[in-house]
Write a protein that holds these residues in place. Sequence first.
Motif, PDB file in Angstrom:
ATOM      1  N   CYS A  51       0.813  -1.225   0.000  1.00 51.47           N
ATOM      2  CA  CYS A  51       0.000   0.000   0.000  1.00 51.47           C
ATOM      3  C   CYS A  51       0.848   1.278   0.000  1.00 51.47           C
ATOM      4  N   GLY A  52       2.171   1.131  -0.015  1.00 57.31           N
ATOM      5  CA  GLY A  52       3.036   2.301  -0.104  1.00 57.31           C
ATOM      6  C   GLY A  52       3.382   2.948   1.230  1.00 57.31           C
ATOM      7  N   TRP A  53       2.947   2.352   2.312  1.00 47.25           N
ATOM      8  CA  TRP A  53       3.191   2.907   3.642  1.00 47.25           C
ATOM      9  C   TRP A  53       4.686   2.989   3.943  1.00 47.25           C
ATOM     10  N   LYS A  54       5.412   1.934   3.608  1.00 53.96           N
ATOM     11  CA  LYS A  54       6.855   1.905   3.887  1.00 53.96           C
ATOM     12  C   LYS A  54       7.578   3.026   3.149  1.00 53.96           C
ATOM     13  N   ASP A  55       7.245   3.222   1.882  1.00 55.16           N
ATOM     14  CA  ASP A  55       7.867   4.295   1.101  1.00 55.16           C
ATOM     15  C   ASP A  55       7.516   5.669   1.664  1.00 55.16           C
ATOM     16  N   GLU A  56       6.279   5.799   2.138  1.00 55.87           N
ATOM     17  CA  GLU A  56       5.825   7.058   2.744  1.00 55.87           C
ATOM     18  C   GLU A  56       6.663   7.390   3.980  1.00 55.87           C
ATOM     19  N   MET A  57       6.871   6.399   4.832  1.00 58.45           N
ATOM     20  CA  MET A  57       7.647   6.605   6.061  1.00 58.45           C
ATOM     21  C   MET A  57       9.112   6.879   5.741  1.00 58.45           C
ATOM     22  N   LYS A  58       9.634   6.196   4.723  1.00 55.21           N
ATOM     23  CA  LYS A  58      11.019   6.411   4.310  1.00 55.21           C
ATOM     24  C   LYS A  58      11.200   7.844   3.805  1.00 55.21           C
ATOM     25  N   ALA A  59      10.250   8.311   3.011  1.00 53.10           N
ATOM     26  CA  ALA A  59      10.315   9.677   2.480  1.00 53.10           C
ATOM     27  C   ALA A  59      10.230  10.703   3.603  1.00 53.10           C
ATOM     28  N   LEU A  60       9.384  10.433   4.579  1.00 42.80           N
ATOM     29  CA  LEU A  60       9.242  11.332   5.730  1.00 42.80           C
ATOM     30  C   LEU A  60      10.564  11.435   6.491  1.00 42.80           C
ATOM     31  N   CYS A  61      11.217  10.307   6.690  1.00 38.87           N
ATOM     32  CA  CYS A  61      12.509  10.289   7.389  1.00 38.87           C
ATOM     33  C   CYS A  61      13.579  11.022   6.583  1.00 38.87           C
ATOM     34  N   ARG A  62      13.607  10.755   5.295  1.00 36.22           N
ATOM     35  CA  ARG A  62      14.610  11.415   4.452  1.00 36.22           C
ATOM     36  C   ARG A  62      14.440  12.933   4.444  1.00 36.22           C
ATOM     37  N   ALA A  63      13.198  13.384   4.364  1.00 33.65           N
ATOM     38  CA  ALA A  63      12.934  14.828   4.369  1.00 33.65           C
ATOM     39  C   ALA A  63      13.374  15.452   5.689  1.00 33.65           C
ATOM     40  N   TYR A  64      13.121  14.755   6.794  1.00 38.49           N
ATOM     41  CA  TYR A  64      13.511  15.256   8.107  1.00 38.49           C
ATOM     42  C   TYR A  64      15.028  15.339   8.233  1.00 38.49           C
ATOM     43  N   ASP A  77      15.200  10.547  17.332  1.00 36.54           N
ATOM     44  CA  ASP A  77      14.494  11.665  16.695  1.00 36.54           C
ATOM     45  C   ASP A  77      13.540  11.148  15.623  1.00 36.54           C
ATOM     46  N   LEU A  78      14.038  10.238  14.806  1.00 35.93           N
ATOM     47  CA  LEU A  78      13.224   9.681  13.726  1.00 35.93           C
ATOM     48  C   LEU A  78      12.054   8.869  14.269  1.00 35.93           C
ATOM     49  N   VAL A  79      12.308   8.089  15.306  1.00 42.31           N
ATOM     50  CA  VAL A  79      11.239   7.286  15.911  1.00 42.31           C
ATOM     51  C   VAL A  79      10.145   8.197  16.455  1.00 42.31           C
ATOM     52  N   HIS A  80      10.535   9.250  17.155  1.00 46.59           N
ATOM     53  CA  HIS A  80       9.542  10.190  17.705  1.00 46.59           C
ATOM     54  C   HIS A  80       8.768  10.901  16.598  1.00 46.59           C
ATOM     55  N   LEU A  81       9.417  11.151  15.501  1.00 50.66           N
ATOM     56  CA  LEU A  81       8.768  11.826  14.372  1.00 50.66           C
ATOM     57  C   LEU A  81       7.761  10.910  13.677  1.00 50.66           C
ATOM     58  N   ILE A  82       8.182   9.703  13.346  1.00 49.32           N
ATOM     59  CA  ILE A  82       7.321   8.878  12.493  1.00 49.32           C
ATOM     60  C   ILE A  82       6.338   7.975  13.235  1.00 49.32           C
ATOM     61  N   THR A  83       6.565   7.694  14.508  1.00 51.55           N
ATOM     62  CA  THR A  83       5.667   6.772  15.211  1.00 51.55           C
ATOM     63  C   THR A  83       4.208   7.230  15.173  1.00 51.55           C
ATOM     64  N   PRO A  84       3.896   8.442  15.590  1.00 49.81           N
ATOM     65  CA  PRO A  84       2.474   8.835  15.547  1.00 49.81           C
ATOM     66  C   PRO A  84       1.925   8.905  14.117  1.00 49.81           C
ATOM     67  N   LYS A  85       2.726   9.420  13.202  1.00 46.86           N
ATOM     68  CA  LYS A  85       2.283   9.528  11.810  1.00 46.86           C
ATOM     69  C   LYS A  85       2.156   8.144  11.182  1.00 46.86           C
ATOM     70  N   GLY A  86       3.088   7.266  11.505  1.00 45.99           N
ATOM     71  CA  GLY A  86       3.065   5.920  10.966  1.00 45.99           C
ATOM     72  C   GLY A  86       1.848   5.138  11.426  1.00 45.99           C
ATOM     73  N   ARG A  87       1.556   5.209  12.714  1.00 49.44           N
ATOM     74  CA  ARG A  87       0.383   4.503  13.245  1.00 49.44           C
ATOM     75  C   ARG A  87      -0.907   5.048  12.648  1.00 49.44           C
ATOM     76  N   ALA A  88      -0.979   6.338  12.513  1.00 45.28           N
ATOM     77  CA  ALA A  88      -2.204   6.968  12.003  1.00 45.28           C
ATOM     78  C   ALA A  88      -2.409   6.705  10.514  1.00 45.28           C
ATOM     79  N   SER A  89      -1.334   6.433   9.790  1.00 45.88           N
ATOM     80  CA  SER A  89      -1.460   6.308   8.342  1.00 45.88           C
ATOM     81  C   SER A  89      -1.580   4.868   7.836  1.00 45.88           C
ATOM     82  N   VAL A  90      -1.616   3.897   8.746  1.00 50.68           N
ATOM     83  CA  VAL A  90      -1.842   2.509   8.317  1.00 50.68           C
ATOM     84  C   VAL A  90      -3.294   2.411   7.855  1.00 50.68           C
TER      85      VAL A  90
END
Length: 111
Positions: A51-64, A77-90
């Motif tokens: 569903c593209g979730w992994k690529d989305e999270m990778k892009a978010l990390c790269r941008a950060y 830092d990355l875990v704190h950034l993507i955890t809430p967004k990652g859970r919400a976007s599944v």
Amino acid sequence: MKHSVNRPPTPDGAEDQGNEPILQEIIKIKLIESGEKERLMEMLRERLIECGWKDEMKALCRAYVKKKGRNNVTVDDLVHLITPKGRASVRDSVKAELLQRIRSFLTSAAL
């Protein structure tokens, strides 16, 4: 222990448990022993990639990292950034499939 001025202390729920495993722990043990946990994890990995979730999270990390600078970012830092967004976007369909597989396992394991 919970304390009150008008009555003696009452035990907390955690203290009542003693050494007996709670249902959640029993389920976790059964999932691991049966190998179902690994199968569920593999299914989840596949669905998140599909569903593209992994690529989305990778892009978010790269941008950060690009914004903050490579040397100024930690894994925490990355875990704190993507955890809430990652859970919400599944996707709900992925969550529903995972939940259905867990329910099927619990039914077949008679828990």
